[in-house]
Design a protein around this motif. Structure first.
Motif, PDB file in Angstrom:
ATOM      1  N   LYS A 164      -2.426   2.676   1.909  1.00 54.48           N
ATOM      2  CA  LYS A 164      -1.003   2.992   1.952  1.00 54.48           C
ATOM      3  C   LYS A 164      -0.331   2.839   0.596  1.00 54.48           C
ATOM      4  O   LYS A 164       0.669   3.489   0.313  1.00 54.48           O
ATOM      5  CB  LYS A 164      -0.309   2.108   2.995  1.00 54.48           C
ATOM      6  CG  LYS A 164      -0.772   2.380   4.423  1.00 54.48           C
ATOM      7  CD  LYS A 164      -0.011   1.520   5.425  1.00 54.48           C
ATOM      8  CE  LYS A 164      -0.466   1.816   6.851  1.00 54.48           C
ATOM      9  NZ  LYS A 164       0.252   0.958   7.831  1.00 54.48           N
ATOM     10  N   ARG A 165      -0.891   1.952  -0.232  1.00 54.38           N
ATOM     11  CA  ARG A 165      -0.350   1.745  -1.574  1.00 54.38           C
ATOM     12  C   ARG A 165      -1.480   1.459  -2.547  1.00 54.38           C
ATOM     13  O   ARG A 165      -2.551   0.979  -2.153  1.00 54.38           O
ATOM     14  CB  ARG A 165       0.654   0.586  -1.574  1.00 54.38           C
ATOM     15  CG  ARG A 165       2.022   0.949  -1.006  1.00 54.38           C
ATOM     16  CD  ARG A 165       3.009  -0.198  -1.157  1.00 54.38           C
ATOM     17  NE  ARG A 165       2.753  -1.244  -0.180  1.00 54.38           N
ATOM     18  CZ  ARG A 165       3.481  -2.352  -0.069  1.00 54.38           C
ATOM     19  NH1 ARG A 165       4.471  -2.583  -0.908  1.00 54.38           N
ATOM     20  NH2 ARG A 165       3.215  -3.247   0.862  1.00 54.38           N
ATOM     21  N   GLU A 187      -3.175  -2.193   0.804  1.00 52.91           N
ATOM     22  CA  GLU A 187      -2.890  -1.911  -0.594  1.00 52.91           C
ATOM     23  C   GLU A 187      -4.054  -2.330  -1.475  1.00 52.91           C
ATOM     24  O   GLU A 187      -4.658  -3.388  -1.279  1.00 52.91           O
ATOM     25  CB  GLU A 187      -1.633  -2.675  -1.030  1.00 52.91           C
ATOM     26  CG  GLU A 187      -1.271  -2.500  -2.490  1.00 52.91           C
ATOM     27  CD  GLU A 187      -0.045  -3.306  -2.878  1.00 52.91           C
ATOM     28  OE1 GLU A 187       0.451  -3.132  -4.000  1.00 52.91           O
ATOM     29  OE2 GLU A 187       0.417  -4.126  -2.058  1.00 52.91           O
TER      30      GLU A 187
END
Length: 208
Positions: A130-131, A175
């Motif tokens: 997601k990151r 992440e």
């Protein structure tokens, strides 16, 4: 029993076994030893074998993974990957596999979680990002969980002479980020509390 003298012994098992192989991983997720992947001397594998250390006589069992839907995915056959069991956070109980090398010598950077459901079924889950940016593909690295974070340490990539940073995957936030590395491959790592220990291996500048 002499506590000061240790010795190796061959463990008797019944039935079929994972067979001869190298470049595989073996993890322990109580009460199961889990063997995944590796090369049997003729080809790379992506099979899973488990042994219940609390059930005698000991016996290996090959795991059949759930395949649901026309787009069901699972890891490619591989060698020199890493596998570690997550003990905390949303991935607790999963064996998490990262990277490795395919039979056509392609380095990998995918990350998968193997989980067993309460009804005994097993399935693979590809971890989302997601990151951050996923780390460079690599093999002959090591991996260790510190709390809910997975650390991918060292290894070799497509340019086998270049050192790779340590990559950290947070299972809470999905992440990726990079931190300083020990710059080595074919080493061993172990975590204790907030500390990460690394021992041995090869240096990229003088791999011989």
């Amino acid at each position: 029993r002499n506590e000061e003298r240790s010795q190796w012994m061959s463990v008797p098992v019944l039935g079929p076994t994972p067979g001869r192989r190298y470049g595989h991983t073996m993890t322990f997720n109580k009460p199961l030893l889990i063997v995944f992947g590796g090369n049997n001397g003729q080809q790379a594998e992506c099979d899973i074998w488990v042994l219940d250390v609390e059930r005698s006589p000991f016996q290996w069992n090959e795991v059949s993974v759930i395949q649901t839907g026309s787009h069901a995915r699972c890891p490619l056959p591989r060698v020199y990957h890493s596998a570690e069991v997550c003990r905390e956070g949303p991935a607790a109980g999963m064996m998490v596999v990262f990277g490795g090398r395919t039979p056509d010598n392609r380095s990998l950077k995918d990350i998968w979680g193997l989980r067993q459901h309460r009804d005994g079924r097993w399935d693979w889950v590809e971890a989302p990002t997601k990151r951050g940016t996923p780390p460079e593909p690599r093999f002959q690295h090591s991996a260790i969980f510190l709390n809910s974070r997975l650390l991918i340490v060292g290894g070799r990539g497509s340019d086998v002479n270049r050192a790779l940073p340590t990559a950290v995957y947070d299972t809470e936030t999905c992440e990726w980020r990079n931190v300083a590395s020990v710059n080595r491959f074919r080493h061993a790592c172990w975590g204790m509390g907030p500390l990460l220990f690394s021992y041995g291996g090869f240096d990229h500048k003088s791999p011989s």
